[in-house]
Motif scaffolding. Sequence first.
Motif, PDB file in Angstrom:
ATOM      1  N   UNK A  78       0.831  -1.218   0.000  1.00 28.00           N
ATOM      2  CA  UNK A  78       0.000   0.000   0.000  1.00 28.00           C
ATOM      3  C   UNK A  78       0.866   1.270   0.000  1.00 28.00           C
ATOM      4  N   UNK A  79       1.946   1.327   0.806  1.00 33.19           N
ATOM      5  CA  UNK A  79       2.763   2.549   0.770  1.00 33.19           C
ATOM      6  C   UNK A  79       3.437   2.806  -0.584  1.00 33.19           C
ATOM      7  N   UNK A  80       3.634   1.743  -1.370  1.00 32.28           N
ATOM      8  CA  UNK A  80       4.248   1.934  -2.700  1.00 32.28           C
ATOM      9  C   UNK A  80       3.216   2.333  -3.751  1.00 32.28           C
ATOM     10  N   UNK A  81       1.955   2.288  -3.374  1.00 37.54           N
ATOM     11  CA  UNK A  81       0.893   2.619  -4.339  1.00 37.54           C
ATOM     12  C   UNK A  81       0.260   3.979  -4.046  1.00 37.54           C
ATOM     13  N   UNK A  82      -0.082   4.214  -2.790  1.00 38.05           N
ATOM     14  CA  UNK A  82      -0.802   5.444  -2.439  1.00 38.05           C
ATOM     15  C   UNK A  82       0.121   6.660  -2.622  1.00 38.05           C
ATOM     16  N   UNK A  83      -0.329   7.578  -3.468  1.00 38.09           N
ATOM     17  CA  UNK A  83       0.452   8.784  -3.747  1.00 38.09           C
ATOM     18  C   UNK A  83       1.659   8.516  -4.626  1.00 38.09           C
ATOM     19  N   UNK A  84       1.831   7.282  -5.081  1.00 37.83           N
ATOM     20  CA  UNK A  84       3.035   6.906  -5.836  1.00 37.83           C
ATOM     21  C   UNK A  84       2.721   6.385  -7.232  1.00 37.83           C
ATOM     22  N   UNK A  85       1.660   5.595  -7.363  1.00 36.57           N
ATOM     23  CA  UNK A  85       1.391   4.911  -8.638  1.00 36.57           C
ATOM     24  C   UNK A  85       0.056   5.384  -9.216  1.00 36.57           C
ATOM     25  N   UNK A  86      -0.054   5.245 -10.539  1.00 40.24           N
ATOM     26  CA  UNK A  86      -1.261   5.676 -11.253  1.00 40.24           C
ATOM     27  C   UNK A  86      -2.073   4.454 -11.669  1.00 40.24           C
ATOM     28  N   UNK A  87      -3.330   4.441 -11.278  1.00 45.68           N
ATOM     29  CA  UNK A  87      -4.176   3.282 -11.598  1.00 45.68           C
ATOM     30  C   UNK A  87      -4.318   3.101 -13.098  1.00 45.68           C
ATOM     31  N   UNK A  88      -4.199   4.203 -13.851  1.00 40.33           N
ATOM     32  CA  UNK A  88      -4.321   4.106 -15.312  1.00 40.33           C
ATOM     33  C   UNK A  88      -3.108   3.474 -15.958  1.00 40.33           C
ATOM     34  N   UNK A  89      -2.042   3.324 -15.202  1.00 44.13           N
ATOM     35  CA  UNK A  89      -0.804   2.734 -15.729  1.00 44.13           C
ATOM     36  C   UNK A  89      -0.622   1.348 -15.093  1.00 44.13           C
ATOM     37  N   UNK A  90      -1.248   0.364 -15.722  1.00 44.14           N
ATOM     38  CA  UNK A  90      -1.308  -0.969 -15.119  1.00 44.14           C
ATOM     39  C   UNK A  90       0.078  -1.570 -14.901  1.00 44.14           C
ATOM     40  N   UNK A  91       0.955  -1.371 -15.876  1.00 43.21           N
ATOM     41  CA  UNK A  91       2.309  -1.949 -15.701  1.00 43.21           C
ATOM     42  C   UNK A  91       3.011  -1.345 -14.491  1.00 43.21           C
ATOM     43  N   UNK A  92       2.785  -0.044 -14.259  1.00 43.89           N
ATOM     44  CA  UNK A  92       3.421   0.603 -13.111  1.00 43.89           C
ATOM     45  C   UNK A  92       2.849   0.046 -11.800  1.00 43.89           C
ATOM     46  N   UNK A  93       1.538  -0.113 -11.751  1.00 42.48           N
ATOM     47  CA  UNK A  93       0.903  -0.664 -10.544  1.00 42.48           C
ATOM     48  C   UNK A  93       1.457  -2.056 -10.262  1.00 42.48           C
ATOM     49  N   UNK A  94       1.500  -2.887 -11.305  1.00 43.37           N
ATOM     50  CA  UNK A  94       1.913  -4.278 -11.106  1.00 43.37           C
ATOM     51  C   UNK A  94       3.404  -4.389 -10.802  1.00 43.37           C
ATOM     52  N   UNK A  95       4.190  -3.460 -11.378  1.00 39.65           N
ATOM     53  CA  UNK A  95       5.620  -3.441 -11.036  1.00 39.65           C
ATOM     54  C   UNK A  95       5.789  -3.062  -9.565  1.00 39.65           C
ATOM     55  N   UNK A  96       4.954  -2.143  -9.081  1.00 40.08           N
ATOM     56  CA  UNK A  96       5.023  -1.757  -7.655  1.00 40.08           C
ATOM     57  C   UNK A  96       4.661  -2.952  -6.771  1.00 40.08           C
ATOM     58  N   UNK A  97       3.697  -3.756  -7.212  1.00 35.88           N
ATOM     59  CA  UNK A  97       3.327  -4.948  -6.430  1.00 35.88           C
ATOM     60  C   UNK A  97       4.489  -5.935  -6.377  1.00 35.88           C
ATOM     61  N   UNK A  98       5.140  -6.128  -7.519  1.00 31.50           N
ATOM     62  CA  UNK A  98       6.308  -7.024  -7.532  1.00 31.50           C
ATOM     63  C   UNK A  98       7.422  -6.480  -6.631  1.00 31.50           C
ATOM     64  N   UNK A  99       7.664  -5.168  -6.730  1.00 30.18           N
ATOM     65  CA  UNK A  99       8.744  -4.577  -5.920  1.00 30.18           C
ATOM     66  C   UNK A  99       8.411  -4.696  -4.440  1.00 30.18           C
ATOM     67  N   UNK A 100       7.154  -4.481  -4.100  1.00 33.59           N
ATOM     68  CA  UNK A 100       6.738  -4.581  -2.696  1.00 33.59           C
ATOM     69  C   UNK A 100       6.920  -6.001  -2.187  1.00 33.59           C
ATOM     70  N   UNK A 101       6.655  -6.961  -3.049  1.00 32.20           N
ATOM     71  CA  UNK A 101       6.719  -8.370  -2.643  1.00 32.20           C
ATOM     72  C   UNK A 101       8.169  -8.858  -2.531  1.00 32.20           C
TER      73      UNK A 101
END
Length: 401
Positions: free
Chosen positions: A65-88
């Motif tokens: 959540x901290x890597x997404x809120x205020x950081x990632x754009x929902x319209x940019x799916x690759x960015x969201x999913x890359x943030x999930x991978x990085x968080x994991x």
Amino acid sequence: MTLITDVRLRRILDSRGNPTVEADVVTESGGFGRAAAPSGASTGEYEAVERPPSEAIAAAREEAVPRLVGEAYAGNQREVDAALHAADGTDDFSEIGANSAVAISMAAAKAGADVLGAPLFQHLGGAFRGQNFPIPLGNVVGGGEHAADATDIQEFLVAPVGAPSVEDAVFANATVHGTVADLLEERDVPCGKGDEGAWAPSIDDSEAFEIVDEAVSIVQDEVGFNIGFGLDVAGAELYDSETGTYEYSDRSRDTDEQIEYIAELVREYDLVYVEDPLDEDDYDAFADLTDEVGDQTLICGDDLFVTNTDRLVEGIDRGAANSILIKPNQIGTLTDAFDAIELATQNGYDPVISHRSGETEDTTIAHLAVATDAPFIKTGAVGGERTAKLNELIRIADDAT
Ligand SMILES: C=C(OP(=O)(O)O)C(=O)O
Ligand SMILES: [Mg+2]
């Protein structure tokens, strides 16, 4: 506008009555998306890891959540999913759980679509999608890991390949499901339903073949278009690695016998689709069977490929199968699922978008199938969590989403 401003995670019920993860994603401009993770019972050994929902939620709140809120754009799916991978930080989502990951990934996609004011399939697939619809594979009789004391083969699937519309196809599958019930009653076979809403009678596979074949012919005559059928053998569940044999209730088959048995079934019943006919580790056997009947039917890898591009590359190199099952929660994000679909189609493998045996009312896979022009979707025939997807396909075709 699509900057993520909030991600909420909670436990909700799935169709088996087990807890699963639901995610809400909110954007700066008020875009909203909600999605829930499904859950398998006959899971492949190489799937991304599903953690107990409360643990997955706690880990995702802390790491993702901290890597997404205020950081990632929902319209940019690759960015969201890359943030999930990085968080994991692992290669199988064992830290935040593939269940948290896939729920957030799909919720973000819906939030992105909401901001655009476009249906999800269009946000994912582009302006020119929405003309073609997948053929729904409807599970009408089943057993294996999805029902006790029923068939060895996990799923007998109706494939209304000649249906003029997705609506006709969906209704044809439901009619076959009902006709199977009538035929079982005529034979005095009592039965309940398995996890996916298929009938789960205590009959052997050969009787199930007879009944499904007859039900398909009856409904085919009624509707006037071609209806075929197929199987999910879930071979890994039948395979005993100690003995190297496939264990059926009435007999064992070694790998060569299993290949011959499936090839005979393809010829006898003109099967249009065979999923996981062999063990998930046996690329060679998949290649042999594909060699033998791959020009007549789809040989689909589910547990074999687990929606994983590395495993699909190996399959392509070795000529194993000619189709891949796509389950977003097997791999954890929509980006990974899209990449698997793209690699498959570039190499002549048909992608089949699929539900899991444990499901929710989430409809993302219906949109994913339309967005990617997938030729098939496997999402049951009846039952609220199954009809949620089927009815969504009808709505997309009616331009009513
Ligand atoms: C949908 C399936 O079942 P599960 O979700 O239990 O893996 C399947 O094996 O294709
Ligand atoms: Mg399967």
